[in-house]
Design a protein around this motif. Structure first.
Motif, short mmCIF file in Angstrom:
data_model
loop_
_atom_site.label_atom_id
_atom_site.label_comp_id
_atom_site.label_asym_id
_atom_site.label_seq_id
_atom_site.Cartn_x
_atom_site.Cartn_y
_atom_site.Cartn_z
N SER A 1 11.08 26.59 18.73
CA SER A 1 11.58 25.33 18.47
C SER A 1 12.54 25.20 17.25
CB SER A 1 10.41 24.25 18.49
OG SER A 1 10.88 23.02 18.09
N ALA A 2 13.82 25.16 17.75
CA ALA A 2 14.85 25.49 16.45
C ALA A 2 14.91 23.98 15.73
CB ALA A 2 16.04 26.16 17.04
N HIS A 3 15.46 24.34 14.53
CA HIS A 3 15.66 23.07 13.92
C HIS A 3 16.94 22.45 14.37
CE1 HIS A 3 15.66 20.20 10.59
NE2 HIS A 3 16.82 20.57 9.94
N ALA A 4 18.10 23.35 14.71
CA ALA A 4 19.46 23.03 15.16
C ALA A 4 19.55 21.36 15.29
CB ALA A 4 19.56 23.84 16.54
N THR A 5 20.15 21.05 14.43
CA THR A 5 20.49 19.54 14.55
C THR A 5 21.74 19.15 14.95
OG1 THR A 5 21.49 19.72 12.17
CG2 THR A 5 19.12 19.12 12.24
N GLY A 6 22.76 20.13 15.33
CA GLY A 6 23.69 19.54 16.04
C GLY A 6 25.23 19.87 15.10
N THR A 7 24.62 20.38 13.97
CA THR A 7 26.05 20.59 12.81
C THR A 7 26.52 22.10 13.42
OG1 THR A 7 24.78 21.82 11.34
CG2 THR A 7 24.73 19.43 11.02
N VAL A 8 28.05 21.95 13.03
CA VAL A 8 28.62 23.28 13.51
C VAL A 8 28.18 24.52 12.86
CG1 VAL A 8 31.03 24.35 13.57
CG2 VAL A 8 30.79 22.00 14.19
N ALA B 1 28.69 16.34 8.03
CA ALA B 1 27.39 16.91 8.96
C ALA B 1 26.94 15.88 9.95
CB ALA B 1 26.37 17.31 8.18
N ALA B 2 27.49 14.81 10.07
CA ALA B 2 27.12 13.58 10.93
C ALA B 2 28.00 13.61 12.22
CB ALA B 2 27.10 12.30 10.29
N SER B 3 27.50 13.14 13.24
CA SER B 3 28.46 13.26 14.52
C SER B 3 29.33 11.87 14.14
CB SER B 3 27.64 13.17 15.84
OG SER B 3 28.52 12.84 16.82
N ARG B 4 30.73 12.41 14.70
CA ARG B 4 31.73 11.19 14.56
C ARG B 4 32.28 11.15 15.84
NH1 ARG B 4 35.08 12.85 8.90
NH2 ARG B 4 33.30 12.27 7.53
N GLY B 5 32.31 12.05 16.74
CA GLY B 5 33.21 11.91 17.75
C GLY B 5 32.56 11.52 19.22
N TYR B 6 31.41 11.02 19.08
CA TYR B 6 30.59 10.44 20.34
C TYR B 6 30.11 9.03 20.07
CZ TYR B 6 30.56 15.27 21.80
OH TYR B 6 31.18 16.55 22.04
N ARG C 1 24.43 17.43 20.05
CA ARG C 1 24.75 18.38 20.80
C ARG C 1 24.14 19.78 20.22
NH1 ARG C 1 27.77 16.34 24.90
NH2 ARG C 1 28.24 18.28 25.85
N PRO C 2 22.96 20.08 19.94
CA PRO C 2 22.60 21.45 19.55
C PRO C 2 23.29 22.58 20.07
CG PRO C 2 20.85 19.74 19.20
CD PRO C 2 21.88 19.05 20.23
N PHE C 3 23.62 23.47 19.72
CA PHE C 3 24.06 24.91 20.13
C PHE C 3 25.34 24.80 21.31
CE2 PHE C 3 19.40 25.55 19.74
CZ PHE C 3 19.36 26.36 18.97
N ASP C 4 25.93 23.71 21.42
CA ASP C 4 26.90 23.24 22.23
C ASP C 4 28.30 23.55 21.63
OD1 ASP C 4 27.42 21.82 25.07
OD2 ASP C 4 28.83 21.16 23.63
#
Lengths: 100, 407
Positions: B300-307, B207-212, B221-224
């Motif tokens: 205001s969404a929680h959206a953390t950037g997980t897929v 659930a953590a970003s690895r590609g950036y 990048r929430p919702f991206d």
């Protein structure tokens, strides 16, 4: 034989300096507060938690083990200097394995 | 009689700044708190090397005797509480009142102290050399106990803990208790501190970003469409909430009205969000506020950037709120401040209402088809906001929704 510098009270200057460093670094005390006669609780406003942490810091700094019972009797900064100096003196006499 | 609940004070220590104004300025100018942690590359099995630390802060105003039992999270919570009480023009020191509740928590005790404690424990083969104050940094109510000690507060104290929904839950609980008159005032919120183990926990469950890792500015990048996980952060967000009657009596003014709030648990899976349960929570918050979805001007969404999380939250928001209300996530700016995110997002949403602006989701370039049914602005939107909804979710199936009304 190496001669050790001592204070007027006959305590090793290095021990006094290092204990004072512990008191300043660990308990935010200023150099001018660190009189040998300063009472740990009444003058320096330390409490029972600080006393435990002071013991840990001094033990780590000098690589010694202080006697917990004797620590309970400590009241002034001079008592701490003396306690540490006594253990260091014993360590020097018996070797490191005897005290730690 | 059911009471109106006012927010009368706010305090924040965060990756974007240490006041509501500083946070709004950072949000509107599209700043990010995210940076790289090259030293984390040495940790075996960790793939995420990004974090969002709080901006530097001074702890000089906290006396040593109070500070000695504090880890970073308690320091941040204390500073935020001092700010919040000041903004509410409230002094609680040495008052023995059963009418004021302190309600604050964190995800866990200090990860730094836990690491230090157990490292020394294993190195020395036992507790030799442990400081007397270690436990006070790792106990689960460390933040709550340290803040009240620093404030010399002598009334009721609760220390809820529900990871990333902790501060939201304290606000919801405050709403429940204040509107029924159980207390006149609740000081609510939470704090968490950044540590590599926190990144590791999310990294382990992918659930953590690895590609950036080499482009900290571009994550999360929430919702991206190209989002790949969250970025852990830290901070503290504290609110002073009061019953309108007693707040009015003491001459206080509301900064916003806490109109309704709800929390529910999925009761099913530890990590997989359940849109039905989210939906029920959002609907319950609306119902408790006594309003319909169309009365809400911004979410205001929680959206953390997980897929998975962003897509499932989008489903729930779409079902309840429809496709016209603007929705954004502030995690692209703040990173994920964990237990503190709810109150930091409430404080941000209050600033948006005051200034009449919707802050867009940072790093949202190409909207994921799974989120496309929502109105997700990519630029700041000038809009009168009378009501806002703030949603937060957490591991364990925790769901929370808060509704604020502009004064």
């Amino acid at each position: 034989m190496e001669t050790q510098q001592t204070t007027a009270a006959g305590l090793p200057e290095d021990v006094v300096a290092q204990v004072n460093a512990v008191m300043m670094e660990g308990f935010a005390l200023k150099a001018d507060q660190l009189l040998p006669t300063a009472h740990l609780y009444e003058d320096l406003k330390l409490d029972s938690l600080d006393a435990i942490d002071m013991m840990v810091h001094i033990e780590d700094r000098f690589k010694i083990k202080l006697d917990g019972d004797k620590l309970m009797e400590v009241r002034t900064l001079a008592d701490i200097y003396q306690l540490a100096a006594d253990v260091l003196s014993k360590k020097s006499f018996e070797g490191p394995s005897a005290v730690h | 009689m059911i009471e109106e609940v006012w927010i009368t004070g706010v305090g924040a220590i965060s990756p974007l700044g240490h006041s509501q104004d500083a946070i709004f300025d950072a949000l509107i100018s599209n700043q990010s708190g995210v940076q790289t942690y090259p030293e984390w590359r040495n940790l075996k099995g960790l793939h995420s090397f990004l974090g969002s630390p709080a901006k530097p802060f001074s702890v000089d105003e906290i006396p040593r005797v109070k500070r000695r039992s504090m880890s970073r999270m308690s320091e941040m919570a204390t500073l935020a509480t001092i700010q919040a009480l000041k903004s509410a023009n409230l002094t609680l020191a040495n008052q023995e009142s059963d009418r004021v509740l302190f309600c604050m928590g964190s995800t866990s005790g200090s990860p730094y102290m836990l690491e230090e404690y157990y490292r020394k424990y294993f190195e020395r083969g036992g507790p030799e050399g442990q400081l007397s104050t270690s436990f006070f940094k790792v106990m689960n109510h460390s933040v709550a106990a340290n803040v009240t000690s620093a404030m010399d507060f002598k009334g009721p104290l609760l220390a809820p803990s529900s990871a990333c929904s902790t501060s939201s839950q304290t606000v919801t609980l405050a709403w429940e208790l204040l509107r029924k008159g159980t207390y006149d005032c609740v000081v609510a919120g939470a704090a968490d501190e950044l540590h590599s183990t926190t990144a590791a926990i999310f990294d382990t469950v992918m659930a953590a970003s690895r590609g950036y890792n080499d482009r900290p500015d571009e994550a999360p990048r929430p919702f991206d469409q190209h989002r790949d996980g969250l970025v852990v952060g830290e901070g503290a967000g504290i609110l002073v909430l009061e019953r309108a009657t007693t707040a009015r009596d003491r001459g206080a003014r509301p900064l916003a009205i806490l109109e309704g709030a709800s929390y529910r648990v999925d009761g099913s899976h530890m990590t997989q969000p359940q849109p039905d349960s989210m939906e029920a929570t959002l609907r319950n918050a609306l119902s408790r506020a006594g309003i319909e979805a169309k009365a809400v001007d911004y979410v205001s969404a929680h959206a953390t950037g997980t897929v998975q999380g962003d897509a499932l939250e989008s489903q729930a928001i779409g079902r309840v709120m429809g496709d016209s209300v603007p929705v954004s996530s502030l995690k692209g700016h703040f990173g994920h401040t964990l237990a503190a995110c709810g109150t930091l997002e409430v404080i941000s949403a209050m600033a948006m209402m005051d200034r009449g602006f919707v802050i867009p989701t940072r790093n949202l370039k190409n909207i994921d088809p799974q989120c496309q049914h929502l109105n997700l602005p990519k630029e700041p939107l000038k809009k009168a906001l009378h009501r806002v909804m703030i949603n937060n979710f957490a591991f364990g199936g925790m769901n929370n929704s808060i509704i604020l009304r502009k004064v």
